[in-house]
Design a protein around this motif. Structure first.
Motif, PDB file in Angstrom:
ATOM      1  N   VAL A  86      86.653  90.809 -46.636  1.00 27.64           N
ATOM      2  CA  VAL A  86      85.677  91.058 -48.092  1.00 27.64           C
ATOM      3  C   VAL A  86      86.380  92.439 -47.610  1.00 27.64           C
ATOM      4  CG1 VAL A  86      84.098  92.475 -48.875  1.00 27.64           C
ATOM      5  CG2 VAL A  86      83.242  90.107 -47.756  1.00 27.64           C
ATOM      6  N   ALA A  87      86.705  93.218 -46.830  1.00 31.71           N
ATOM      7  CA  ALA A  87      86.906  94.677 -47.160  1.00 31.71           C
ATOM      8  C   ALA A  87      88.949  94.606 -47.413  1.00 31.71           C
ATOM      9  CB  ALA A  87      87.479  95.182 -45.775  1.00 31.71           C
ATOM     10  N   LYS A  88      89.459  93.233 -47.310  1.00 31.49           N
ATOM     11  CA  LYS A  88      90.757  92.769 -47.766  1.00 31.49           C
ATOM     12  C   LYS A  88      90.933  93.622 -49.807  1.00 31.49           C
ATOM     13  CE  LYS A  88      92.594  89.946 -44.439  1.00 31.49           C
ATOM     14  NZ  LYS A  88      93.089  89.124 -44.016  1.00 31.49           N
ATOM     15  N   GLU A  89      90.008  92.588 -50.297  1.00 25.76           N
ATOM     16  CA  GLU A  89      89.097  92.405 -51.749  1.00 25.76           C
ATOM     17  C   GLU A  89      89.317  94.337 -52.184  1.00 25.76           C
ATOM     18  OE1 GLU A  89      85.565  90.626 -52.579  1.00 25.76           O
ATOM     19  OE2 GLU A  89      86.211  88.925 -51.200  1.00 25.76           O
ATOM     20  N   TYR A  90      89.199  95.257 -51.492  1.00 28.08           N
ATOM     21  CA  TYR A  90      89.367  96.411 -51.724  1.00 28.08           C
ATOM     22  C   TYR A  90      90.089  97.045 -50.708  1.00 28.08           C
ATOM     23  CZ  TYR A  90      84.200  95.069 -53.546  1.00 28.08           C
ATOM     24  OH  TYR A  90      83.551  94.504 -54.318  1.00 28.08           O
ATOM     25  N   PRO A  91      91.021  97.654 -50.920  1.00 31.11           N
ATOM     26  CA  PRO A  91      92.134  98.101 -50.421  1.00 31.11           C
ATOM     27  C   PRO A  91      91.919  99.597 -50.586  1.00 31.11           C
ATOM     28  CG  PRO A  91      93.312  97.200 -52.429  1.00 31.11           C
ATOM     29  CD  PRO A  91      92.095  96.159 -52.351  1.00 31.11           C
ATOM     30  N   GLU A  92      91.388 100.023 -51.460  1.00 31.14           N
ATOM     31  CA  GLU A  92      91.071 101.533 -51.695  1.00 31.14           C
ATOM     32  C   GLU A  92      89.805 102.347 -51.288  1.00 31.14           C
ATOM     33  OE1 GLU A  92      89.806  99.174 -53.238  1.00 31.14           O
ATOM     34  OE2 GLU A  92      89.463  99.264 -55.353  1.00 31.14           O
ATOM     35  N   VAL A  93      88.998 101.085 -50.145  1.00 32.03           N
ATOM     36  CA  VAL A  93      87.972 101.399 -49.023  1.00 32.03           C
ATOM     37  C   VAL A  93      88.218 101.081 -47.585  1.00 32.03           C
ATOM     38  CG1 VAL A  93      85.385 101.421 -48.484  1.00 32.03           C
ATOM     39  CG2 VAL A  93      86.512 100.636 -51.125  1.00 32.03           C
ATOM     40  N   GLU A  94      88.363 102.191 -47.151  1.00 32.67           N
ATOM     41  CA  GLU A  94      88.309 102.050 -45.845  1.00 32.67           C
ATOM     42  C   GLU A  94      87.292 101.866 -44.697  1.00 32.67           C
ATOM     43  OE1 GLU A  94      89.070 104.942 -40.977  1.00 32.67           O
ATOM     44  OE2 GLU A  94      88.601 106.283 -43.838  1.00 32.67           O
ATOM     45  N   LEU A  95      86.853 100.616 -43.431  1.00 29.97           N
ATOM     46  CA  LEU A  95      86.651 100.140 -43.191  1.00 29.97           C
ATOM     47  C   LEU A  95      86.725 100.125 -41.484  1.00 29.97           C
ATOM     48  CD1 LEU A  95      84.312  97.876 -42.868  1.00 29.97           C
ATOM     49  CD2 LEU A  95      86.529  96.364 -42.169  1.00 29.97           C
ATOM     50  N   LYS A  96      85.726 101.099 -41.026  1.00 29.31           N
ATOM     51  CA  LYS A  96      85.426 101.424 -39.446  1.00 29.31           C
ATOM     52  C   LYS A  96      84.316 100.222 -39.097  1.00 29.31           C
ATOM     53  CE  LYS A  96      86.465 106.272 -40.147  1.00 29.31           C
ATOM     54  NZ  LYS A  96      86.221 107.702 -40.007  1.00 29.31           N
ATOM     55  N   ASN A  97      84.222  99.815 -37.887  1.00 27.46           N
ATOM     56  CA  ASN A  97      83.535  99.433 -37.359  1.00 27.46           C
ATOM     57  C   ASN A  97      83.009  99.972 -36.542  1.00 27.46           C
ATOM     58  OD1 ASN A  97      83.577  96.401 -38.537  1.00 27.46           O
ATOM     59  ND2 ASN A  97      86.068  96.818 -37.629  1.00 27.46           N
ATOM     60  N   LEU A  98      81.646  99.791 -35.979  1.00 27.30           N
ATOM     61  CA  LEU A  98      81.747 100.570 -34.654  1.00 27.30           C
ATOM     62  C   LEU A  98      79.625 100.132 -34.128  1.00 27.30           C
ATOM     63  CD1 LEU A  98      81.754 103.986 -34.402  1.00 27.30           C
ATOM     64  CD2 LEU A  98      79.565 104.612 -35.379  1.00 27.30           C
ATOM     65  N   TYR A  99      79.624  99.959 -32.851  1.00 25.99           N
ATOM     66  CA  TYR A  99      78.337  99.022 -32.550  1.00 25.99           C
ATOM     67  C   TYR A  99      77.096 100.016 -32.864  1.00 25.99           C
ATOM     68  CZ  TYR A  99      81.754  96.581 -29.579  1.00 25.99           C
ATOM     69  OH  TYR A  99      82.203  95.974 -29.110  1.00 25.99           O
ATOM     70  N   VAL A 100      75.750  99.594 -32.947  1.00 21.57           N
ATOM     71  CA  VAL A 100      74.522  99.985 -33.255  1.00 21.57           C
ATOM     72  C   VAL A 100      74.831 100.790 -32.263  1.00 21.57           C
ATOM     73  CG1 VAL A 100      73.167  98.626 -32.068  1.00 21.57           C
ATOM     74  CG2 VAL A 100      71.895  99.510 -34.476  1.00 21.57           C
ATOM     75  N   ASP A 101      74.393 100.804 -30.991  1.00 19.38           N
ATOM     76  CA  ASP A 101      74.004 101.822 -29.773  1.00 19.38           C
ATOM     77  C   ASP A 101      74.867 103.734 -30.173  1.00 19.38           C
ATOM     78  OD1 ASP A 101      76.209 100.346 -28.921  1.00 19.38           O
ATOM     79  OD2 ASP A 101      75.561 100.695 -27.525  1.00 19.38           O
ATOM     80  N   ASN A 102      76.258 103.115 -30.781  1.00 21.63           N
ATOM     81  CA  ASN A 102      77.142 104.185 -30.339  1.00 21.63           C
ATOM     82  C   ASN A 102      76.919 104.579 -32.018  1.00 21.63           C
ATOM     83  OD1 ASN A 102      78.912 106.165 -30.487  1.00 21.63           O
ATOM     84  ND2 ASN A 102      80.477 104.197 -30.861  1.00 21.63           N
ATOM     85  N   THR A 103      76.736 104.131 -33.280  1.00 23.31           N
ATOM     86  CA  THR A 103      75.885 104.598 -34.374  1.00 23.31           C
ATOM     87  C   THR A 103      74.555 105.862 -34.067  1.00 23.31           C
ATOM     88  OG1 THR A 103      76.636 102.651 -35.458  1.00 23.31           O
ATOM     89  CG2 THR A 103      75.599 103.866 -36.654  1.00 23.31           C
ATOM     90  N   ALA A 104      73.463 104.661 -33.496  1.00 21.90           N
ATOM     91  CA  ALA A 104      72.586 105.757 -33.235  1.00 21.90           C
ATOM     92  C   ALA A 104      72.931 107.037 -32.690  1.00 21.90           C
ATOM     93  CB  ALA A 104      72.136 105.062 -32.368  1.00 21.90           C
ATOM     94  N   MET A 105      74.224 107.299 -31.899  1.00 20.66           N
ATOM     95  CA  MET A 105      74.100 108.627 -31.065  1.00 20.66           C
ATOM     96  C   MET A 105      75.003 109.132 -31.736  1.00 20.66           C
ATOM     97  SD  MET A 105      76.403 109.240 -27.561  1.00 20.66           S
ATOM     98  CE  MET A 105      77.776 108.528 -28.144  1.00 20.66           C
ATOM     99  N   GLN A 106      75.916 108.363 -32.569  1.00 21.85           N
ATOM    100  CA  GLN A 106      76.441 109.521 -33.736  1.00 21.85           C
ATOM    101  C   GLN A 106      76.273 110.190 -34.660  1.00 21.85           C
ATOM    102  OE1 GLN A 106      80.218 110.248 -33.837  1.00 21.85           O
ATOM    103  NE2 GLN A 106      80.222 109.250 -31.450  1.00 21.85           N
ATOM    104  N   LEU A 107      74.965 109.247 -35.248  1.00 23.24           N
ATOM    105  CA  LEU A 107      73.840 110.214 -36.209  1.00 23.24           C
ATOM    106  C   LEU A 107      73.461 111.394 -35.669  1.00 23.24           C
ATOM    107  CD1 LEU A 107      72.336 106.909 -37.741  1.00 23.24           C
ATOM    108  CD2 LEU A 107      73.757 108.445 -38.873  1.00 23.24           C
ATOM    109  N   ALA A 108      73.271 111.641 -34.301  1.00 24.84           N
ATOM    110  CA  ALA A 108      72.725 112.970 -33.568  1.00 24.84           C
ATOM    111  C   ALA A 108      73.671 113.715 -33.180  1.00 24.84           C
ATOM    112  CB  ALA A 108      72.175 112.289 -32.836  1.00 24.84           C
ATOM    113  N   VAL A 109      75.086 113.146 -33.086  1.00 23.13           N
ATOM    114  CA  VAL A 109      75.448 113.992 -33.317  1.00 23.13           C
ATOM    115  C   VAL A 109      76.644 114.394 -34.307  1.00 23.13           C
ATOM    116  CG1 VAL A 109      75.976 113.813 -30.247  1.00 23.13           C
ATOM    117  CG2 VAL A 109      77.563 112.900 -31.925  1.00 23.13           C
ATOM    118  N   ARG A 110      76.964 113.922 -34.959  1.00 21.94           N
ATOM    119  CA  ARG A 110      77.938 114.001 -36.441  1.00 21.94           C
ATOM    120  C   ARG A 110      77.761 113.682 -37.540  1.00 21.94           C
ATOM    121  NH1 ARG A 110      83.740 113.370 -37.105  1.00 21.94           N
ATOM    122  NH2 ARG A 110      84.182 112.655 -35.973  1.00 21.94           N
ATOM    123  N   PRO A 111      76.468 113.133 -37.796  1.00 21.65           N
ATOM    124  CA  PRO A 111      76.208 112.823 -39.051  1.00 21.65           C
ATOM    125  C   PRO A 111      77.209 112.900 -40.074  1.00 21.65           C
ATOM    126  CG  PRO A 111      74.574 114.657 -38.571  1.00 21.65           C
ATOM    127  CD  PRO A 111      75.390 114.683 -37.764  1.00 21.65           C
TER     128      PRO A 111
END
Ligand code: IPM
Ligand code: MN
Length: 355
Positions: free
Chosen positions: A208-233
């Protein structure tokens, strides 16, 4: 012709907070000459007590022809022992499924006046402006389940998680569209190192990301996301994720703003959409007139934005909430010495006076 708003107060504080939001909607409708009519319907434990089911047919039918639905909250200890299929939570799950509300938008933007309430350091919270786009009618919530069976001599239960490519494509497109109107970054959250559904999710989102070249896609695992929300939201713009991960991460993200009482949400469908605060029914304070109505009032703003396409009315509500907060008005959940203490009605009136 008048636009039809179905109001579902639900249980606990639901009635108080939806009354507040409707009062604000009436003021805004008057200010912008909008013709709205309100139809009240039962759902949740209240409906179970009256009709023996948490989601009466009549409620679902009224919603199907609504221009927008305002929902309070459902649930409470009173119904803890009701059989699983008739629990109050089945009302909101049934509405999501019955109305095809496939996307849940949960914005988290921390007003400067509220950074002090965050459990995180103010310098981390400053500038947080993200939105969680949660898939809402699929995944483990709606897969096959078994409450109890015998297996190898022991009792067990199970819930099945499944996602199809079209389900992921639909929610992914909405996330990319949302990002286009914002800072242009989608973070797709999964557990692709363990789960097959997550691997399908990740490769579908990449397509789907290929239909939106102007948007950047990042992938993150859910456990890391939980941590990132606490350290650098503040790093997040749009977080795209499935039903269960979205449920968990949105409570975590909500508290970054200090109070879950302030957080709105929109559940978007193809025919109609539903708006509700992300907090629960707070049975402990129900009927006392002290609940924080702001999450529901901001949900009404989202209703004007997404369902009625009345951006000016939405902004008028959001600015009025900011103003009332800047004037020092706070409900009991946020009040401290030096601020003006408001009960539900006073807080509502403070917002109305700023419109
Ligand atoms: C939410 C709630 C619901 C959910 C419950 C009440 C079924 O927690 O809207 O986040 O889990 O989706
Ligand atoms: Mn939840």
């Amino acid at each position: 012709m008048a636009k039809k708003i179905v109001v579902i107060p639900g249980d606990g504080i639901g009635e108080e907070i939806t009354n507040s939001a409707v009062a604000v909607m009436k003021r805004v409708a008057e200010r912008f000459s909008l013709d709205l009519e309100y139809e009240y319907k039962d759902a949740g434990g209240t409906a179970y007590d009256k009709f023996g089911v948490p989601l009466p047919e009549d409620t679902l039918n009224a919603c199907k022809s609504a221009d927008g639905i305002l929902f309070g909250a459902v649930g409470g200890d009173k119904w803890d022992n009701v059989e699983p299929a008739l629990r109050p939570e089945k009302a909101i799950l049934g509405l999501r499924k019955g109305l095809g509300l496939y996307a849940n938008l949960r914005p988290v933007k921390v007003a400067d006046s509220l950074t002090e309430y965050s459990p995180l350091k103010p310098e981390l919270v400053k500038g947080v402006d993200l939105v969680i786009v949660r898939e809402l009618v699929g995944g483990i919530y709606f897969g096959e389940k078994c409450e109890s069976e015998q297996h190898n001599g022991a009792e067990r239960a199970w819930d099945l998680e499944n996602y199809s490519v079209p389900e992921v494509q639909r929610i992914a497109r909405l996330a990319f569209e949302t990002a286009k109107l914002r800072r242009g970054v989608v973070t797709s959250v999964d557990k692709a190192n363990v789960l097959a559904t997550s691997r399908l999710w990740r490769r579908t989102v990449a397509q789907v990301a290929k239909e939106y070249p102007e948007v950047e896609l990042k992938n993150l695992y859910v456990d890391n996301t939980a941590m990132q929300l606490a350290v650098r939201p503040a790093q997040f713009d749009v977080i795209l994720t499935g039903n269960l991960f979205g449920d968990i991460l949105s409570d975590e993200a909500a508290v970054i703003g200090g109070s879950i009482g302030m957080m709105p949400s929109a559940s978007i469908g193809e025919l109609t959409s539903l708006y509700e605060p992300i907090h629960g029914s707070a049975p402990d304070i129900a009927g006392k007139g002290i609940a924080n109505p702001v999450g529901t009032i901001l949900s009404a703003a989202m209703l004007f934005r997404y369902s009625l396409k009345e951006e000016q009315a939405a902004v008028a509500i959001e600015q009025a909430v900011d103003k009332a907060l800047n004037q020092g008005w706070r409900t009991a959940d946020l009040w401290h010495e030096g601020l003006k203490k408001a009960d539900t009605d006073t807080m509502t009136q403070a917002v109305i006076d700023c419109i």
